[in-house]
Design a protein around this motif. Sequence first.
Motif, mmCIF file in Angstrom:
data_model
loop_
_atom_site.group_PDB
_atom_site.id
_atom_site.type_symbol
_atom_site.label_atom_id
_atom_site.label_comp_id
_atom_site.label_asym_id
_atom_site.label_seq_id
_atom_site.Cartn_x
_atom_site.Cartn_y
_atom_site.Cartn_z
ATOM 1 N N ALA A 1 0.815 -1.228 0.000
ATOM 2 C CA ALA A 1 0.000 0.000 0.000
ATOM 3 C C ALA A 1 0.846 1.275 0.000
ATOM 4 C CB ALA A 1 -0.981 -0.019 1.170
ATOM 5 N N PRO A 2 1.860 1.426 0.853
ATOM 6 C CA PRO A 2 2.660 2.657 0.780
ATOM 7 C C PRO A 2 3.402 2.819 -0.548
ATOM 8 C CG PRO A 2 3.014 1.561 2.884
ATOM 9 C CD PRO A 2 2.227 0.618 2.011
ATOM 10 N N ILE A 3 3.847 1.711 -1.127
ATOM 11 C CA ILE A 3 4.525 1.769 -2.424
ATOM 12 C C ILE A 3 3.529 2.216 -3.486
ATOM 13 C CG2 ILE A 3 5.748 0.426 -4.183
ATOM 14 C CD1 ILE A 3 6.669 -1.431 -1.836
ATOM 15 N N TYR A 4 2.341 1.636 -3.457
ATOM 16 C CA TYR A 4 1.284 2.024 -4.394
ATOM 17 C C TYR A 4 0.984 3.515 -4.256
ATOM 18 C CZ TYR A 4 -3.259 2.398 -6.621
ATOM 19 O OH TYR A 4 -4.294 2.794 -7.427
ATOM 20 N N LEU A 5 0.842 3.982 -3.023
ATOM 21 C CA LEU A 5 0.543 5.401 -2.797
ATOM 22 C C LEU A 5 1.669 6.294 -3.308
ATOM 23 C CD1 LEU A 5 -1.081 5.118 0.725
ATOM 24 C CD2 LEU A 5 -2.228 5.775 -1.405
ATOM 25 N N GLY A 6 2.916 5.916 -3.037
ATOM 26 C CA GLY A 6 4.048 6.702 -3.533
ATOM 27 C C GLY A 6 4.053 6.773 -5.054
ATOM 28 N N CYS A 7 3.753 5.644 -5.687
ATOM 29 C CA CYS A 7 3.737 5.617 -7.157
ATOM 30 C C CYS A 7 2.589 6.437 -7.725
ATOM 31 C CB CYS A 7 3.685 4.181 -7.664
ATOM 32 S SG CYS A 7 5.249 3.300 -7.429
ATOM 33 N N THR A 8 1.421 6.382 -7.086
ATOM 34 C CA THR A 8 0.311 7.166 -7.625
ATOM 35 C C THR A 8 0.572 8.658 -7.468
ATOM 36 O OG1 THR A 8 -0.995 7.046 -5.582
ATOM 37 C CG2 THR A 8 -1.430 5.371 -7.280
ATOM 38 N N VAL A 9 1.220 9.044 -6.374
ATOM 39 C CA VAL A 9 1.531 10.463 -6.196
ATOM 40 C C VAL A 9 2.554 10.919 -7.238
ATOM 41 C CG1 VAL A 9 2.612 12.146 -4.647
ATOM 42 C CG2 VAL A 9 0.912 10.554 -3.752
ATOM 43 N N MET A 10 3.591 10.128 -7.449
ATOM 44 C CA MET A 10 4.683 10.548 -8.329
ATOM 45 C C MET A 10 4.416 10.290 -9.816
ATOM 46 S SD MET A 10 6.700 12.063 -6.341
ATOM 47 C CE MET A 10 7.976 12.415 -7.526
ATOM 48 N N PHE A 11 3.633 9.273 -10.145
ATOM 49 C CA PHE A 11 3.399 8.926 -11.543
ATOM 50 C C PHE A 11 1.963 9.177 -11.995
ATOM 51 C CE2 PHE A 11 7.121 6.404 -10.431
ATOM 52 C CZ PHE A 11 7.944 6.593 -11.529
ATOM 53 N N GLY A 12 1.040 9.425 -11.072
ATOM 54 C CA GLY A 12 -0.368 9.573 -11.413
ATOM 55 C C GLY A 12 -0.637 10.703 -12.385
ATOM 56 N N HIS A 13 -0.019 11.865 -12.144
ATOM 57 C CA HIS A 13 -0.249 13.009 -13.031
ATOM 58 C C HIS A 13 0.196 12.673 -14.460
ATOM 59 C CE1 HIS A 13 -0.671 17.127 -14.356
ATOM 60 N NE2 HIS A 13 0.539 17.045 -14.879
ATOM 61 N N ARG A 14 1.320 12.003 -14.567
ATOM 62 C CA ARG A 14 1.812 11.643 -15.893
ATOM 63 C C ARG A 14 0.905 10.629 -16.586
ATOM 64 N NH1 ARG A 14 7.637 9.440 -16.771
ATOM 65 N NH2 ARG A 14 6.661 7.577 -17.473
ATOM 66 N N MET A 15 0.339 9.696 -15.811
ATOM 67 C CA MET A 15 -0.584 8.726 -16.418
ATOM 68 C C MET A 15 -1.855 9.433 -16.890
ATOM 69 S SD MET A 15 -0.136 5.205 -14.240
ATOM 70 C CE MET A 15 -0.489 5.869 -12.645
ATOM 71 N N ILE A 16 -2.311 10.420 -16.125
ATOM 72 C CA ILE A 16 -3.493 11.180 -16.544
ATOM 73 C C ILE A 16 -3.165 11.974 -17.808
ATOM 74 C CG2 ILE A 16 -5.051 13.059 -15.906
ATOM 75 C CD1 ILE A 16 -4.833 12.013 -12.990
ATOM 76 N N ALA A 17 -1.992 12.604 -17.842
ATOM 77 C CA ALA A 17 -1.591 13.357 -19.039
ATOM 78 C C ALA A 17 -1.474 12.429 -20.248
ATOM 79 C CB ALA A 17 -0.267 14.077 -18.784
ATOM 80 N N TRP A 18 -0.974 11.220 -20.033
ATOM 81 C CA TRP A 18 -0.866 10.229 -21.107
ATOM 82 C C TRP A 18 -2.254 9.924 -21.672
ATOM 83 C CZ3 TRP A 18 -3.031 5.361 -21.417
ATOM 84 C CH2 TRP A 18 -2.549 4.522 -22.414
ATOM 85 N N ALA A 19 -3.211 9.639 -20.780
ATOM 86 C CA ALA A 19 -4.573 9.326 -21.222
ATOM 87 C C ALA A 19 -5.224 10.550 -21.864
ATOM 88 C CB ALA A 19 -5.412 8.835 -20.039
#
Length: 181
Positions: free
Chosen positions: A74-92
């Motif tokens: 869970a903490p790894i998932y949260l760290g990844c969503t914070v750091m990579f989430g914006h980029r995944m949204i921009a990709w979509a």
Amino acid sequence: MNELTDPVLVTIAACEIGFWVFVVGGLALRYLARLPRPSMIVLACVPLIDLVLLVAVTIDLAQGGDVGFAHRLAPIYLGCTVMFGHRMIAWADARFAHRFADGPAPRKAPASGPERRRYEWADFGRWLGAVGIAAAITGLLGVTVADPAQREALVGGLGVLGTITVIWLLTGPVWYSLSRD
């Protein structure tokens, strides 16, 4: 407890599904329904999904739940969503804009050269940020709601981050920095 029925693991899966539902829903509002303001509201709610996961893990630990794979993930998932989430949204977003609003074709990641090296180092920097966030969340859970045994089990899961970091460093930024292109 069977790992597949672990409520924290089910929550992580639900959060990932929720992330994409909010992203696709927000982009559908923007590009298909032509409702930019509701789209922004839906997309702005994406971080609430992370809050749901954090609360679920906190409650489970506070109620004495056994720390398992999901609690360490869970903490790894949260760290990844914070750091990579914006980029995944921009990709979509780029793909939705291209498909439904005559936007430009999405840019592909550079295949080689200095641009690829910068890309790899930037991604690795994001990963280091995700590791920092995961460590901070783990530490925060460890000192606030976890008992000593839970804390030890949570912190024990951080070792895998070091292994992933070294592998990523060598197969990403170092590999592309040493390649001749």
